[in-house]
Motif scaffolding. Structure first.
Motif, PDB file in Angstrom:
ATOM      1  N   ASP A  17       0.826  -1.211   0.000  1.00  0.00           N
ATOM      2  CA  ASP A  17       0.000   0.000   0.000  1.00  0.00           C
ATOM      3  C   ASP A  17       0.860   1.261   0.000  1.00  0.00           C
ATOM      4  OD1 ASP A  17      -2.283  -1.536   0.002  1.00  0.00           O
ATOM      5  OD2 ASP A  17      -2.719  -1.258   2.133  1.00  0.00           O
ATOM      6  N   GLU A  79     -11.345   2.755   1.377  1.00  0.00           N
ATOM      7  CA  GLU A  79     -10.344   3.601   2.001  1.00  0.00           C
ATOM      8  C   GLU A  79      -9.867   3.070   3.349  1.00  0.00           C
ATOM      9  OE1 GLU A  79     -10.128   8.160   3.787  1.00  0.00           O
ATOM     10  OE2 GLU A  79     -11.758   7.565   2.465  1.00  0.00           O
ATOM     11  N   TYR A  82      -7.184   0.293   3.396  1.00  0.00           N
ATOM     12  CA  TYR A  82      -5.794   0.586   3.029  1.00  0.00           C
ATOM     13  C   TYR A  82      -4.996   0.880   4.288  1.00  0.00           C
ATOM     14  CZ  TYR A  82      -6.149   0.618  -2.043  1.00  0.00           C
ATOM     15  OH  TYR A  82      -6.286   0.227  -3.352  1.00  0.00           O
ATOM     16  N   ASN A  84      -1.598   2.114   4.203  1.00  0.00           N
ATOM     17  CA  ASN A  84      -0.390   2.887   3.916  1.00  0.00           C
ATOM     18  C   ASN A  84      -0.159   3.967   4.964  1.00  0.00           C
ATOM     19  OD1 ASN A  84      -2.813   4.009   2.219  1.00  0.00           O
ATOM     20  ND2 ASN A  84      -1.468   5.769   2.578  1.00  0.00           N
ATOM     21  N   LEU A 238      -8.120   7.351  -4.371  1.00  0.00           N
ATOM     22  CA  LEU A 238      -8.652   6.041  -4.758  1.00  0.00           C
ATOM     23  C   LEU A 238      -9.734   6.145  -5.809  1.00  0.00           C
ATOM     24  CD1 LEU A 238      -8.786   4.207  -1.300  1.00  0.00           C
ATOM     25  CD2 LEU A 238      -7.078   3.987  -3.111  1.00  0.00           C
TER      26      LEU A 238
END
Length: 253
Positions: A17, A79, A82, A84, A238
């Protein structure tokens, strides 16, 4: 999956990610770079990160063994799914901001990936070894830009200082260990991020000192990425990243 497999899955997805989101951000410079060579260079760095994301995602789907593909991970999650780190999803802003952010992550990845090449997981070590070569090249590009922009015009220096001030809130998360990373680190599969923190601080401060800019040691200010808590910017990213796959399901990279 057992606990160890679950930890390894979350670990590889998180690193994937990080790479995918930053790749998309850098790709936004395509056709918008300050000049042609830099436009091409940023696009190539974006492709390096995309390739890195694929390697981590491919390993993740093998670990999960649920008949999924890397596309499912990249394009079919929301969202909050994820993981990251937040510094990767921040908008590109101006060129100075992009290069300061890139310099920060390049320094981090050179130290982090170098340590990760010693992972007891052969697949993780192999991915880290490949990515390390790329990150060393990336750092050779971003470091001179810091000096050039910091010592350039009053405007370029101001923009660097603005970027340093904004990113100070996000850089500390690079050194936060998630629960699964902590467990994997005890098996020497993952790397204790705190072990690279002092090296990162020393390197970054040394480069900025050449331009009479003082950088505070990294301190955790804002976090949440690994837990799926993001800035407002990721959702918009995204929407662009996933549009084609969601509009035309079943496409492959």
């Amino acid at each position: 999956m057992n606990q160890n497999q679950q930890d390894l899955y979350q670990f590889t997805v998180g690193l994937g990610d990080d790479a995918l989101v930053l790749s998309h951000r850098l790709s936004e410079w395509c056709s918008n770079g300050p000049y042609l060579e830099e436009d091409i260079a940023l696009s190539n760095v974006a492709l390096d990160y995309l390739g890195r994301a694929r390697l981590f995602y491919q390993y993740a789907v093998e670990i999960e063994g649920a008949n999924k593909t890397e596309d499912d991970i990249a394009y079919l999650r929301d969202e909050r799914q994820y993981t990251n780190l937040l510094i990767h999803e921040l908008p590109i802003n101006d060129f100075a901001f992009t290069m300061v952010r890139q310099f920060y992550v390049d320094v981090f990845y050179v130290f982090y990936l170098e340590a990760l090449t010693a992972s007891t997981d052969a697949r993780v070590a192999a991915i880290a070894s490949k990515a390390l070569k790329e990150s060393r090249y990336h750092l050779k590009r971003s470091e001179p830009w810091i000096i050039q922009l910091s010592q350039g015009t009053q405007e370029s220096r101001r923009r660097v200082l603005d970027a340093v001030e904004e990113l100070e809130n996000f850089v500390g998360e690079l050194f936060v260990m998630s629960e699964w990373e902590q467990r994997l680190a005890t098996q020497n599969i993952a790397v204790d991020r705190q072990q690279v923190k002092s090296s990162w601080d020393e390197y970054v401060q040394r480069i900025f000192k050449q331009s009479d800019i003082t950088i505070n040691p990294s301190v955790l200010q804002i976090r949440g990425g690994r837990e799926g808590v993001h800035t407002e910017h990721l959702g918009h990213l995204l929407c662009e990243l996933q549009y084609v796959q969601r509009a035309y399901p079943g496409l492959n990279w």
